[in-house]
Motif scaffolding. Structure first.
Motif, PDB file in Angstrom:
ATOM      1  N   ALA A   1       0.844  -1.193   0.000  1.00  0.00           N
ATOM      2  CA  ALA A   1       0.000   0.000   0.000  1.00  0.00           C
ATOM      3  C   ALA A   1       0.880   1.243   0.000  1.00  0.00           C
ATOM      4  N   CYS A   2       0.399   2.287  -0.649  1.00  0.00           N
ATOM      5  CA  CYS A   2       1.097   3.574  -0.628  1.00  0.00           C
ATOM      6  C   CYS A   2       0.557   4.386   0.544  1.00  0.00           C
ATOM      7  N   GLU A   3       1.434   4.871   1.395  1.00  0.00           N
ATOM      8  CA  GLU A   3       0.998   5.648   2.546  1.00  0.00           C
ATOM      9  C   GLU A   3       0.307   6.932   2.097  1.00  0.00           C
ATOM     10  N   CYS A   4      -0.731   7.314   2.829  1.00  0.00           N
ATOM     11  CA  CYS A   4      -1.464   8.544   2.531  1.00  0.00           C
ATOM     12  C   CYS A   4      -2.082   9.046   3.827  1.00  0.00           C
ATOM     13  N   PRO A   5      -2.457  10.318   3.884  1.00  0.00           N
ATOM     14  CA  PRO A   5      -3.068  10.842   5.113  1.00  0.00           C
ATOM     15  C   PRO A   5      -4.365  10.104   5.439  1.00  0.00           C
ATOM     16  N   MET A   6      -4.529   9.733   6.705  1.00  0.00           N
ATOM     17  CA  MET A   6      -5.723   9.049   7.175  1.00  0.00           C
ATOM     18  C   MET A   6      -6.189   9.728   8.464  1.00  0.00           C
ATOM     19  N   PRO A   7      -7.448   9.513   8.873  1.00  0.00           N
ATOM     20  CA  PRO A   7      -7.958  10.188  10.071  1.00  0.00           C
ATOM     21  C   PRO A   7      -7.143   9.928  11.338  1.00  0.00           C
ATOM     22  N   SER A   8      -6.646   8.715  11.497  1.00  0.00           N
ATOM     23  CA  SER A   8      -5.883   8.386  12.700  1.00  0.00           C
ATOM     24  C   SER A   8      -4.389   8.578  12.456  1.00  0.00           C
ATOM     25  N   PRO A   9      -3.692   9.225  13.393  1.00  0.00           N
ATOM     26  CA  PRO A   9      -2.239   9.394  13.237  1.00  0.00           C
ATOM     27  C   PRO A   9      -1.472   8.082  13.377  1.00  0.00           C
ATOM     28  N   HIS A  10      -2.149   7.037  13.846  1.00  0.00           N
ATOM     29  CA  HIS A  10      -1.485   5.745  14.055  1.00  0.00           C
ATOM     30  C   HIS A  10      -1.772   4.754  12.928  1.00  0.00           C
ATOM     31  N   THR A  11      -2.405   5.223  11.865  1.00  0.00           N
ATOM     32  CA  THR A  11      -2.832   4.326  10.790  1.00  0.00           C
ATOM     33  C   THR A  11      -1.681   3.499  10.237  1.00  0.00           C
ATOM     34  N   TRP A  12      -0.542   4.131  10.035  1.00  0.00           N
ATOM     35  CA  TRP A  12       0.581   3.460   9.378  1.00  0.00           C
ATOM     36  C   TRP A  12       1.670   3.044  10.364  1.00  0.00           C
ATOM     37  N   SER A  13       1.343   2.980  11.639  1.00  0.00           N
ATOM     38  CA  SER A  13       2.372   2.690  12.644  1.00  0.00           C
ATOM     39  C   SER A  13       2.864   1.247  12.588  1.00  0.00           C
ATOM     40  N   GLU A  14       2.000   0.322  12.155  1.00  0.00           N
ATOM     41  CA  GLU A  14       2.402  -1.076  12.065  1.00  0.00           C
ATOM     42  C   GLU A  14       3.043  -1.358  10.707  1.00  0.00           C
ATOM     43  N   PRO A  15       4.098  -2.165  10.658  1.00  0.00           N
ATOM     44  CA  PRO A  15       4.770  -2.460   9.374  1.00  0.00           C
ATOM     45  C   PRO A  15       3.845  -3.070   8.330  1.00  0.00           C
ATOM     46  N   GLY A  16       2.842  -3.842   8.771  1.00  0.00           N
ATOM     47  CA  GLY A  16       1.941  -4.498   7.834  1.00  0.00           C
ATOM     48  C   GLY A  16       0.629  -3.770   7.619  1.00  0.00           C
ATOM     49  N   ALA A  17       0.550  -2.505   8.020  1.00  0.00           N
ATOM     50  CA  ALA A  17      -0.679  -1.739   7.835  1.00  0.00           C
ATOM     51  C   ALA A  17      -1.008  -1.638   6.339  1.00  0.00           C
TER      52      ALA A  17
END
Length: 216
Positions: free
Chosen positions: A103-119
């Motif tokens: 997945a390509c990272e992008c802004p999401m409502p939660s600041p922790h959305t991409w905190s996990e390596p497998g998000a």
């Protein structure tokens, strides 16, 4: 290694007329459209304007991606929503990152959305066709509590979990921007899957899809 020349691209047309009556149902943002045209074979790019949301994702894989990949020898799927804005070098980092599902990272409502390596989330993502062939449909679904009062797993998490269970790697890399699709208007279900640009190659499978009205 990811190969744009052997990639099927799905462009999801979420949107519609806003309160002023202006049609917002753009195939892609201008920057994303330019990037898609410059990066991928035109005959492998498809626009998806069927609904509802989960039906669109699952039907596009079943009725377009898998048969067209078999017909043309495609090895990858790339999916992009119509409110994604391409940023550089973020998108290049996304394409070059290793992984079966990325997945390509992008802004999401939660600041922790991409905190996990497998998000994993779906505004812009790619995966090997082999992944879609190995895991059973539905590829995307919601998981609720027994009383349907709580969402336990969103469709993104559901897909990522099925991929991991089948032994595939799930990762995220790069960066893009995107708007809010939460208030999107879903097009009617009768709308067909159709090419964004170019013509469908007259292979046996794609010819059958054309005759059945699933590709127009």
């Amino acid at each position: 290694m990811f190969n744009p020349a052997k990639t099927i691209v799905l462009c999801f047309e979420y949107g519609g007329a806003d309160e002023s009556g202006v049609d917002r149902r753009l195939v892609l943002t201008p920057a994303a459209l330019s990037w898609v045209k410059a990066t991928f074979p035109a005959e492998n790019v498809f626009s998806v304007n069927i609904g509802p949301y989960l039906c669109a994702r699952n039907a596009a894989i079943r009725d377009c991606v898998l048969p067209v990949a078999a017909d043309r020898g495609a090895e990858w799927l790339l999916s992009i929503d119509n409110d994604v804005t391409i940023t550089h070098p973020g998108v290049e980092n996304f394409l070059q990152a290793p992984g079966d599902v990325v997945a390509c990272e992008c802004p999401m409502p939660s600041p922790h959305t991409w905190s996990e390596p497998g998000a994993f989330h779906t505004p812009l993502w790619r995966c090997r066709i082999e992944v879609l062939k190995r895991i059973e449909a539905p590829w995307f679904d919601f998981v609720y509590s027994p009383d349907n009062c709580q969402l336990l797993m969103c469709d993104c998490q559901y897909f990522a979990a099925k991929c991991r269970s089948a032994g595939f790697s799930v990762a995220h890399a790069g960066h893009c921007a995107h708007g809010n699709i939460g208030s999107a208007w879903w097009p009617n279900c009768h709308a067909a899957l159709h090419p964004l640009t170019g013509q469908i190659a007259p292979g046996a499978i794609t010819q059958r899809l054309l005759q059945e009205g699933r590709l127009v």
